[in-house]
Design an enzyme around this catalytic site. Structure first.
Site, mmCIF file in Angstrom:
data_model
loop_
_atom_site.group_PDB
_atom_site.id
_atom_site.type_symbol
_atom_site.label_atom_id
_atom_site.label_comp_id
_atom_site.label_asym_id
_atom_site.label_seq_id
_atom_site.Cartn_x
_atom_site.Cartn_y
_atom_site.Cartn_z
ATOM 1 N N ARG A 76 109.900 63.575 85.624
ATOM 2 C CA ARG A 76 110.484 62.483 84.170
ATOM 3 C C ARG A 76 110.670 62.806 82.619
ATOM 4 O O ARG A 76 111.750 62.236 82.379
ATOM 5 C CB ARG A 76 108.792 62.338 83.699
ATOM 6 N N GLU A 137 103.209 56.375 99.133
ATOM 7 C CA GLU A 137 104.727 55.871 98.611
ATOM 8 C C GLU A 137 105.555 56.242 100.182
ATOM 9 O O GLU A 137 106.333 54.627 100.257
ATOM 10 C CB GLU A 137 104.862 56.523 97.676
#
Length: 1113
Positions: A76, A137
């Site tokens: 991130r 996911e």
């Protein structure tokens, strides 16, 4: 040739009828065919057995571009943030899950986000497999890949793809940890998803030395994928866009490294922005930076800057913040754009530029941008583009064809390219009223959508006179940008002078505008008018805008009281003013079309008394509609003494008012009037330039023209009661055009006629009482065209005609009493002499040695002098057959067309077949002729009409352009008919009751068919031969035979209904036109697909097409 009476010119021009015919050529029959095919296709599809659908990325409705799947703690703050920044710069949008609360399992919002994303970007880092959220996911992503065709791009960030596949190393350890306590089914799905993603082509950070380069590559590839999966060639159903794209791609020349600036110009609403938007969407991925700067002109509306420099800084700041995607950018000087972009390949669209300051701020020079950059500028003002030194390529957006315009309208009105059943005629009417302007078609299509047929019918009258507000607001922007003088000129053209010659407008408005040509130039540069060979043309929606402005614009005229406006153009307003006598001295111009009246209008005798400043009065009269709608029951007491233009079609009085003033009169147009004479006594005509009194059948005399020294054109067509011209016509020394066609009562021309020394065009055709020309005609030495056809009482011509050294065209067809022509003269400029059907003429005319075209067919001339061999310019010599001609061997090398009308001829004489230059052979009523021998290869026209015994054609045709006509030759044998059909010809006629089977595609009923070319290789162009069979309606055969009949045709691509270019697009059938005859002709078309719709039409209400066929020779 000089300008003729506008009506006469229009009627004599076959392209006038062609324009109407082609525009309305059964367009909706093609729609019906298309609809039928589509319905059949739907039936076929619905009856077929269902089969499993394969994943299709293009068919799914994607709501997001890219879904990122990542382990936040790994990427991130570094890798992911850099990707996000690069994506933002390239305008790639990522699905953001900030508002979704993370838990043990992914929720419905996240699943919806995955399913709605076109591309899934999976960042596989060392701790990715330690998150059940990430693994869930991934399972959903791989499921979407299989079921929806989603694109999956894995990025192996500091992990080995083999570790992901085999679940080894740190990646495998993380996976084993997360599997503790999980159900076997869940683990199995995770393993399968990881195995699949590990073998999917992607990116590995270990293959890159520079992380920034890797990220740039990923972003560029994704951008290409997004553009590739978009239907770039489909243009979203935008009719005609593909043709625009082809033109623009040539101008863009994207393979070149040069920096190009391309302008797109045209009127408001033509589609400039749409074209630029499609270009931008299609090509922006090829550039490092791109920006579509919308509606730049709005930036100038903001009162932010006190001077030009500050304005430029402000504009450049807006542009640079958009192209760099950095809103807080500082622009301290105008060199910033060049400094930052000179080494960048950029695509920039500057939309709706209307001032040069905008270009100066953003794209002053090509050196501001890097190699391969393209700058596209859209504007209405062509002058802005021409004034910029670096804009060397300009694309002028044209109006769509009639068919394309109809399709555009239908897309918005019906949601498909063709109208609903029963709406065909209404659709065509609306499309025609909107004049092909895409903006108008879109807006009004949306307006009519969902309306019933009666609502359409009720809305049409308003559409003819009122402009939709949304259209008006866009069109009016250009008008508002004009200075006051140019605004006035725009309104004058819209209300009074649209489709008029510049020379006339200049003369009428000379008192109002000092430099009218410059004003017209400005309007043309701003796309508010176009100038076509000295004619002013304004689009009908812009014309409506002008009329709306004069009715409602504050500051121009009173809104409430029509009688106090400057220009009156609305039918209801004009009726109110003329019946209530409310006109005032404010009124300058009136333009009224009585055809808009449902009933009659009784004009008050004092209707114009208050309009003392009226300068332009136009009451139109549509040709063919001479019905009396305007009445003056008590006469007319007054017309303004300041009138410059008086046009009153079907004027109902026998004489103009006694106090009529001509002091300022420039143009007088009273066609189809009831006049016996114009006025009593003599009136000054020193400013009069144009007088049209044609079709005034009661007109007995003309006024004194002694003072008409500026008169240039005088049209008196079909004034059948006019006995003579005034001798004062000799004072009209500026007269250039005089048309006396069909003035059947005129016996002679005045002796002073020759004083009209500037006369260049004289038409006396149909003056059947005229016996001779005055000898003074020899003084009119500027005459270039002299038509005297059907002057059936003309006995001789004066020798002074030899003085007409500029005469180029002299026609005397059908002058039945003319026996001789003057001798010892040489009209050195004469190109054409037509003496067709001068039955008594026996002597070969030797009035010029420079003639190019000489027509002697239908005369008694049987000798050809040897001196003709020295006529070096002679190209056409038409003669009637005579046995005497074979005595003149030199004639056989010169005759180009031979007319044969011999009832006793059994065979064509041998000497005829030896005429070396023979291009045309016309046989008429050779009733005993049985066969035709081999004819010269030079032949391009063969006609055999009413040769009732003709059976055989003992020869072959070698000229592919030959014209064949075998009307009423019913005895032609099978071999002769097949020869005619098989021969490559431009045009052929032969007897027949059905289209031959040789024509591969036939319609046994009707005039259209679908042609399937699947069995033939497609080429750029293909040649087709068509055949039609005509039948008469009722008992009107003789009426149908009297004039040429035009066959026009249209070819459309069956798949998208676009019109396919053809050449030619029509053919003329010369009389007689008969039933039980086949008409064949050939044409070329651009092949665009395997299936085309062919339709044919004739412009004759008495004949219809019974059958038609098409083949490829």
């Amino acid at each position: 040739m000089k300008v003729l009476d506008p009506l006469f010119t229009l009627l004599m021009n076959p392209y006038f009828f062609l324009g109407i015919g082609v525009a309305a050529i059964g367009f909706f029959m093609l729609f019906r065919i298309f609809r039928f095919q589509q319905e059949n296709k739907e039936i076929d599809c619905s009856s077929a057995s269902p089969s499993p659908a394969s994943p299709s990325s293009s068919s799914h409705n994607w709501t997001h571009q890219v879904f990122p799947s990542f382990r936040g703690e790994d990427v991130r703050r570094n890798f992911l943030s850099h990707i996000q920044k690069e994506f933002q710069r390239k305008r790639i949008t990522l699905f953001v899950d900030n508002e979704i609360k993370r838990g043990e399992s992914i929720g419905p919002k996240l699943i919806q986000g995955i399913k709605g994303s076109k591309i899934a970007l999976v960042l596989l880092s060392k701790n990715y497999a330690s998150s059940s959220w990430c693994l869930d996911e991934l399972v959903e992503i791989m499921k979407c890949k299989e079921e929806l065709g989603q694109t999956v791009l894995p990025i192996f960030y500091k992990v080995d793809p083999s570790d992901v596949k085999k679940l080894t190393g740190k990646f495998g350890s993380a996976f084993k940890s997360i599997c503790a306590g999980k159900r076997n089914e869940v683990i199995r799905k995770w393993r399968q998803a990881l195995a699949k993603v590990a073998t999917t082509t992607g990116y590995s950070s270990r293959n890159w030395d520079n992380e920034a380069d890797m990220i740039e590559k990923i972003a560029s590839d994704i951008l290409k994928m997004l553009n590739y999966t978009s239907p770039s060639r489909d243009f979203g159903g935008l009719i005609g866009m593909e043709a625009h794209m082809k033109e623009m791609e040539q101008l863009l020349c994207l393979d070149s490294d040069e920096v190009r600036m391309i302008g797109i110009c045209g009127p408001s609403g033509i589609g400039k922005t749409t074209i630029a938007r499609v270009l931008f969407n299609q090509f922006n991925d090829r550039f490092e930076l791109s920006a579509f700067v919308e509606n730049i002109k709005e930036l100038m509306d903001r009162p932010l800057c006190s001077d030009d420099y500050s304005t430029k800084l402000y504009i450049q700041k807006q542009f640079m913040s958009q192209i760099t995607n950095y809103k807080e950018i500082e622009i301290r000087h105008l060199g910033v754009a060049q400094d930052m972009l000179h080494d960048k390949k950029v695509l920039v669209v500057l939309d709706s530029i209307n001032q040069s300051i905008q270009l100066d701020a953003i794209a002053k020079e090509t050196c501001w941008f890097g190699q391969g950059s393209r700058i596209i500028i859209t504007t209405q003002d062509q002058k802005l583009l021409k004034a910029h030194d670096d804009i060397n390529h300009i694309y002028k957006v044209g109006f769509p064809s009639a068919g394309e315009a109809c399709q555009i309208f239908c897309m918005y009105a019906f949601g498909k390219k063709f109208p609903k059943d029963g709406f065909e005629d209404l659709t065509w009417q609306v499309t025609k009223l909107l004049g092909g302007l895409p903006l108008g078609l879109r807006v009004m299509g949306s307006h009519f959508r969902g309306m019933s047929k009666n609502e359409w019918i009720n809305a049409l009258p308003r559409l003819k006179t009122r402009l939709d507000s949304s259209i008006q607001s866009i069109l009016k922007f250009s008008y508002d940008a004009l200075c006051d003088e140019d605004k006035d000129l725009f309104l004058y053209i819209a209300c009074l002078f649209n489709n008029k010659r510049i020379s006339k407008v200049e003369e009428h408005l000379a008192h109002k505008f000092l430099d009218l040509r410059q004003g017209l130039y400005i309007l043309a540069e701003k796309s508010l008018i176009s100038i076509d060979t000295e004619w002013i043309k304004m689009h009908n929606l812009l014309e409506q805008l002008g009329k709306e402005i004069v009715r409602h614009e504050p500051g121009h005229q009173s809104i409430c009281d029509p009688g106090k406006r400057q220009l009156l153009v609305d039918a209801r307003d004009i009726c109110e003013v003329l019946t209530d006598d409310t006109g005032s001295s404010t009124v300058i111009g009136i333009h009224f079309d009585p055809s808009e009246l449902l009933g009659e209008l009784n004009i008050s005798e004092g209707a114009f008394e208050g309009m003392s400043n009226l300068k332009f009065l136009r009451f139109k009269c549509t040709y063919g509609d001479q019905s009396d709608k305007l009445y003056l029951p008590k006469g007319l007491r007054f017309l303004s003494p300041k009138l410059r233009l008086l046009q009153w079609g079907c004027f109902p009085m026998s004489c103009l008012p006694s106090n009529f003033c001509t002091k300022y009169l420039v143009e007088l147009n009273l066609r189809f009037s009831k006049l016996h004479k114009l006025w009593e006594g003599n009136l000054p005509l020193k400013n009069l330039k144009w007088m049209v009194l044609s079709y005034s059948k009661n007109l007995k005399e003309l006024p004194n023209l002694s003072t008409a020294t500026k008169l240039q054109e005088l049209f008196l067509i079909d004034c059948t009661s006019l006995v003579e011209l005034p001798s004062s016509i000799g004072n009209a020394i500026s007269l250039q055009t005089l048309h006396l066609g069909e003035c059947k009562s005129i016996v002679e021309l005045p002796s002073y006629f020759g004083n009209a020394i500037n006369l260049s065009w004289l038409n006396l055709s149909g003056c059947s009482s005229l016996v001779e020309l005055p000898s003074s005609i020899g003084n009119a030495t500027n005459i270039e065209i002299l038509h005297m056809d059907m002057c059936t009482n003309l006995v001789k011509l004066p020798s002074s005609i030899g003085n007409l050294y500029k005469l180029k065209e002299f026609t005397l067809k059908g002058c039945l009493k003319l026996e001789i022509l003057p001798t010892n003269i040489n009209l050195e400029s004469l190109d054409e002499l037509n003496l067709t059907d001068c039955l008594l003429l026996k002597r070969f005319p030797e009035i010029s040695t420079n003639i190019k075209h000489l027509y002697l067919n239908g005369t008694a001339v049987e000798e050809v002098p040897s001196s003709i061999k020295s006529w070096s310019r002679l190209d056409d010599l038409h003669m009637s057959y005579s046995e005497s001609l074979k005595k003149f061997p030199h004639a056989l090398d010169i005759i180009t067309t031979l007319y044969v009308n011999d009832l006793e001829m059994h065979e064509i004489p041998l000497w005829v077949t030896k005429i070396s230059c023979l291009r045309g052979l016309k046989l008429n009523r050779c009733k005993k002729l049985v066969s035709l021998p081999q004819l010269p290869d030079s032949l391009s026209y063969l006609e055999a009409v009413n040769c009732e015994s003709l059976e055989r054609l003992d020869f072959s045709f070698y000229n592919p352009k030959i014209y064949l006509n075998f009307v009423n030759c019913f005895k032609l044998n099978k071999e002769a008919r097949e020869l005619i059909i098989q021969t490559s010809t431009d045009y052929a006629v032969l007897p027949g009751r059905e289209v031959p089977a040789k024509f591969t595609y036939r319609a046994n009923i009707g005039n259209s068919m679908i042609v399937n070319l699947n069995d033939r290789p497609l080429s750029t162009t293909s040649r087709f031969k068509a055949c039609i069979l005509l039948v008469n309606k009722g008992d009107k055969e003789n009426e149908a035979n009297r004039r040429d009949l035009m066959v026009s045709y249209r070819v459309m691509d069956k798949h998208n209904l676009s019109v396919v270019p053809c050449s030619p697009t029509y053919h003329f059938i010369r009389p007689p036109t008969l039933a039980e005859h086949l008409y064949t002709f050939e044409f070329e078309e651009d092949v665009t697909s395997n299936e085309h719709i062919f339709e044919f039409k004739v412009d004759n209400n008495e004949m219809v097409i019974k059958e038609c066929g098409v083949l490829q020779p």
